[in-house]
Design a protein around this motif. Sequence first.
Motif, PDB file in Angstrom:
ATOM      1  N   UNK A 112      29.392 -10.029  -7.122  1.00 14.93           N
ATOM      2  CA  UNK A 112      28.169  -9.255  -6.906  1.00 14.93           C
ATOM      3  C   UNK A 112      27.302  -9.208  -8.160  1.00 14.93           C
ATOM      4  N   UNK A 113      27.948  -9.128  -9.307  1.00 14.83           N
ATOM      5  CA  UNK A 113      27.220  -8.974 -10.560  1.00 14.83           C
ATOM      6  C   UNK A 113      26.602 -10.277 -11.050  1.00 14.83           C
ATOM      7  N   UNK A 114      27.265 -11.391 -10.795  1.00  9.63           N
ATOM      8  CA  UNK A 114      26.832 -12.658 -11.404  1.00  9.63           C
ATOM      9  C   UNK A 114      26.185 -13.640 -10.430  1.00  9.63           C
ATOM     10  N   UNK A 115      26.078 -13.273  -9.165  1.00 10.34           N
ATOM     11  CA  UNK A 115      25.539 -14.202  -8.162  1.00 10.34           C
ATOM     12  C   UNK A 115      24.177 -14.776  -8.545  1.00 10.34           C
ATOM     13  N   UNK A 116      23.354 -13.977  -9.215  1.00 11.23           N
ATOM     14  CA  UNK A 116      22.010 -14.441  -9.576  1.00 11.23           C
ATOM     15  C   UNK A 116      21.807 -14.538 -11.082  1.00 11.23           C
ATOM     16  N   UNK A 117      22.901 -14.395 -11.840  1.00 15.30           N
ATOM     17  CA  UNK A 117      22.758 -14.416 -13.300  1.00 15.30           C
ATOM     18  C   UNK A 117      23.677 -15.404 -13.998  1.00 15.30           C
ATOM     19  N   UNK A 118      24.779 -15.779 -13.344  1.00 12.04           N
ATOM     20  CA  UNK A 118      25.727 -16.698 -13.986  1.00 12.04           C
ATOM     21  C   UNK A 118      26.438 -17.498 -12.901  1.00 12.04           C
ATOM     22  N   UNK A 119      25.886 -18.665 -12.595  1.00  7.94           N
ATOM     23  CA  UNK A 119      26.414 -19.476 -11.494  1.00  7.94           C
ATOM     24  C   UNK A 119      27.868 -19.874 -11.712  1.00  7.94           C
ATOM     25  N   UNK A 120      28.242 -20.154 -12.951  1.00  2.43           N
ATOM     26  CA  UNK A 120      29.604 -20.615 -13.230  1.00  2.43           C
ATOM     27  C   UNK A 120      30.628 -19.543 -12.878  1.00  2.43           C
ATOM     28  N   UNK A 121      30.394 -18.322 -13.341  1.00  2.00           N
ATOM     29  CA  UNK A 121      31.323 -17.241 -13.050  1.00  2.00           C
ATOM     30  C   UNK A 121      31.284 -16.846 -11.576  1.00  2.00           C
ATOM     31  N   UNK A 122      30.094 -16.871 -10.983  1.00  2.00           N
ATOM     32  CA  UNK A 122      29.980 -16.548  -9.560  1.00  2.00           C
ATOM     33  C   UNK A 122      30.748 -17.555  -8.716  1.00  2.00           C
ATOM     34  N   UNK A 123      30.649 -18.828  -9.071  1.00  2.49           N
ATOM     35  CA  UNK A 123      31.377 -19.865  -8.338  1.00  2.49           C
ATOM     36  C   UNK A 123      32.879 -19.728  -8.520  1.00  2.49           C
ATOM     37  N   UNK A 124      33.294 -19.333  -9.717  1.00  2.00           N
ATOM     38  CA  UNK A 124      34.717 -19.104  -9.947  1.00  2.00           C
ATOM     39  C   UNK A 124      35.214 -17.977  -9.054  1.00  2.00           C
ATOM     40  N   UNK A 125      34.433 -16.907  -8.956  1.00  3.51           N
ATOM     41  CA  UNK A 125      34.816 -15.786  -8.100  1.00  3.51           C
ATOM     42  C   UNK A 125      34.891 -16.226  -6.642  1.00  3.51           C
ATOM     43  N   UNK A 126      33.944 -17.047  -6.210  1.00  2.00           N
ATOM     44  CA  UNK A 126      33.953 -17.546  -4.823  1.00  2.00           C
ATOM     45  C   UNK A 126      35.204 -18.388  -4.562  1.00  2.00           C
ATOM     46  N   UNK A 127      35.551 -19.224  -5.532  1.00  2.00           N
ATOM     47  CA  UNK A 127      36.731 -20.079  -5.380  1.00  2.00           C
ATOM     48  C   UNK A 127      38.012 -19.244  -5.301  1.00  2.00           C
ATOM     49  N   UNK A 128      38.082 -18.200  -6.113  1.00  2.94           N
ATOM     50  CA  UNK A 128      39.253 -17.326  -6.083  1.00  2.94           C
ATOM     51  C   UNK A 128      39.358 -16.623  -4.726  1.00  2.94           C
ATOM     52  N   UNK A 129      38.240 -16.113  -4.234  1.00  2.00           N
ATOM     53  CA  UNK A 129      38.250 -15.440  -2.934  1.00  2.00           C
ATOM     54  C   UNK A 129      38.623 -16.407  -1.812  1.00  2.00           C
ATOM     55  N   UNK A 130      38.161 -17.655  -1.909  1.00  2.00           N
ATOM     56  CA  UNK A 130      38.518 -18.665  -0.907  1.00  2.00           C
ATOM     57  C   UNK A 130      40.013 -18.954  -0.961  1.00  2.00           C
ATOM     58  N   UNK A 131      40.574 -18.979  -2.157  1.00  2.00           N
ATOM     59  CA  UNK A 131      42.009 -19.225  -2.309  1.00  2.00           C
ATOM     60  C   UNK A 131      42.829 -18.078  -1.728  1.00  2.00           C
TER      61      UNK A 131
END
Length: 200
Positions: A112-131
């Motif tokens: 929620x915090x990095x979706x529009x400010x840090x693509x790398x960390x946001x993508x990491x969070x998405x990958x973790x949630x997908x896992x």
Amino acid sequence: MARHPQYNRDAALHKAVGLFWEKGYHGSSMKQIEQTLDMRPGSIYAAFGSKDGLFSEALARYAEQGGEELSGHMQQYDSIVDGLQAYLRHVAMSCQQDACPSRACMIVKTLLETSHTNDTLANQAREVLAAIESTLASLLEQAQSRGELVPGTDCNRLARLLQSQIMGLRAMAERGLSEQQLAELADDMANLLEPHRTKH
């Protein structure tokens, strides 16, 4: 320090998880990081490369700990469905513990915090949630193969529902609900699995 680099790194990551979980990525200043880790700026950059590097490792460590917690929890149950229902109740109870830096999930907070400010960390969070969703789907598929779930159950869809309940439960805990209200909410969420169970 040179004699125990792995121990010191683990200790630093443990402290970093607590800080970032409580305050988030943007809410944690380098001064706070230095004080929490008890490390000089040069040592932090030498060990982790950057604030982003440290946060990324801390997020990975948090996710790893969560995976180990779920695995250890499920080993206590003969029934996978019973285990998953109990896990929801466990999450509700753990949200009440003062030892937790935050009631909300660090992974969700990061997204929620990095979706529009840090693509790398946001993508990491998405990958973790997908896992995590994949892990839940695998557990449900095992339950189905054991005859715990009715044939035709869409385990991927049910895993997504279950994950949303876990995320929602942690978010609701941030509202300051009472222990009883959270426990009742967890019971209601656990009961969502009942229609999918086989009747014996």
